[in-house]
Design a protein around this motif. Structure first.
Motif, mmCIF file in Angstrom:
data_model
loop_
_atom_site.group_PDB
_atom_site.id
_atom_site.type_symbol
_atom_site.label_atom_id
_atom_site.label_comp_id
_atom_site.label_asym_id
_atom_site.label_seq_id
_atom_site.Cartn_x
_atom_site.Cartn_y
_atom_site.Cartn_z
ATOM 1 N N ASP A 46 50.615 9.561 36.291
ATOM 2 C CA ASP A 46 49.880 8.866 35.227
ATOM 3 C C ASP A 46 50.349 7.425 35.031
ATOM 4 O O ASP A 46 49.687 6.660 34.322
ATOM 5 C CB ASP A 46 49.996 9.625 33.907
ATOM 6 N N ARG A 83 48.142 14.364 42.697
ATOM 7 C CA ARG A 83 48.105 15.526 41.805
ATOM 8 C C ARG A 83 48.782 15.136 40.498
ATOM 9 O O ARG A 83 49.780 14.422 40.501
ATOM 10 C CB ARG A 83 48.862 16.701 42.414
ATOM 11 N N THR A 84 48.243 15.594 39.383
ATOM 12 C CA THR A 84 48.874 15.339 38.090
ATOM 13 C C THR A 84 50.216 16.060 38.038
ATOM 14 O O THR A 84 50.474 16.966 38.829
ATOM 15 C CB THR A 84 47.978 15.821 36.930
ATOM 16 N N ALA A 85 51.047 15.659 37.111
ATOM 17 C CA ALA A 85 52.397 16.221 36.996
ATOM 18 C C ALA A 85 52.362 17.739 36.808
ATOM 19 O O ALA A 85 53.226 18.447 37.336
ATOM 20 C CB ALA A 85 53.146 15.562 35.845
ATOM 21 N N ASP A 86 51.352 18.255 36.110
ATOM 22 C CA ASP A 86 51.261 19.707 35.894
ATOM 23 C C ASP A 86 50.580 20.419 37.064
ATOM 24 O O ASP A 86 50.490 21.644 37.080
ATOM 25 C CB ASP A 86 50.552 20.027 34.583
ATOM 26 N N GLY A 87 50.083 19.648 38.040
ATOM 27 C CA GLY A 87 49.453 20.234 39.222
ATOM 28 C C GLY A 87 48.054 20.749 38.993
ATOM 29 O O GLY A 87 47.415 21.267 39.905
ATOM 30 N N ALA A 88 47.536 20.601 37.790
ATOM 31 C CA ALA A 88 46.227 21.157 37.443
ATOM 32 C C ALA A 88 45.055 20.262 37.850
ATOM 33 O O ALA A 88 43.926 20.716 37.913
ATOM 34 C CB ALA A 88 46.160 21.435 35.944
ATOM 35 N N CYS A 91 44.931 12.490 39.722
ATOM 36 C CA CYS A 91 45.075 11.229 38.999
ATOM 37 C C CYS A 91 44.793 10.089 39.979
ATOM 38 O O CYS A 91 45.418 10.006 41.043
ATOM 39 C CB CYS A 91 46.502 11.135 38.450
#
Length: 180
Positions: A46, A83-88, A91
């Motif tokens: 992010d 991939r976002t930090a939560d992997g969901a 970005c």
């Protein structure tokens, strides 16, 4: 070193307490430290959306990088979807983001500074060509306005910049037609 610092808890959101309030990602980008920028964005995807104190994104401050090779290597890092930090989710940079004071997008900034190689790559990545800044100018019109300003000043130290802007304007006039 960057990975070690991040693992030890380095704060990616702490500004440098200088006039422009750059975060670590902005300093890495402005200096063309593409490997460090990549490490930071892997750690905190992010961060691609973090702004300086005056509202510029990492893509905006890329124009501060003096070395064309470093600038392009860093641009490729910035354009990468992660991939976002939560992997969901994912970005990616917002190519249409306008900084709040002048309303310039990253394409405006690159065009105004005569970085034609960055302009081409941003256009390839889908940067909006018709976005207007606060002065009511598109990125192409912003480059033309900057060139006109340099022509009026007629200063000898601007010869290289004038040449870069002329090339950028010529290239954009051709390229923008293809993206419309």
């Amino acid at each position: 070193i960057g990975k070690l610092l991040l693992a030890a808890g380095a704060d990616m959101e702490r500004d440098d307490r200088q006039e422009e309030w750059f975060l670590p990602i902005h300093n890495a980008v402005a200096n063309g430290a593409s490997a460090l920028a990549a490490t930071m964005l892997e750690h905190m995807p992010d961060a691609i959306h973090c702004t300086t104190g005056d509202g510029r994104s990492p893509l905006h401050v890329l124009s501060l990088c003096d070395d064309a090779g470093d600038r392009m290597a860093t641009l490729e890092v910035l354009l990468r979807t992660r991939r976002t930090a939560d992997g969901a989710g994912t970005c990616a940079p917002n190519l249409g983001f306008s900084e709040p004071f002048f309303g310039n997008t990253a394409l405006h900034a690159a065009a105004k500074d005569g970085h034609s190689e960055v302009v081409i790559r941003l256009l390839e990545a889908g940067a909006p060509v018709n976005c207007l800044n606060e002065a009511g100018r598109t990125p192409l019109e912003e480059a033309k306005a900057e060139l006109q300003l340099l022509s009026e000043e007629n200063a000898p130290q601007t010869a290289v910049r004038r040449s870069r802007l002329e090339s950028t304007v010529e290239m954009m006039e051709i390229a923008v037609v293809g993206y419309m």
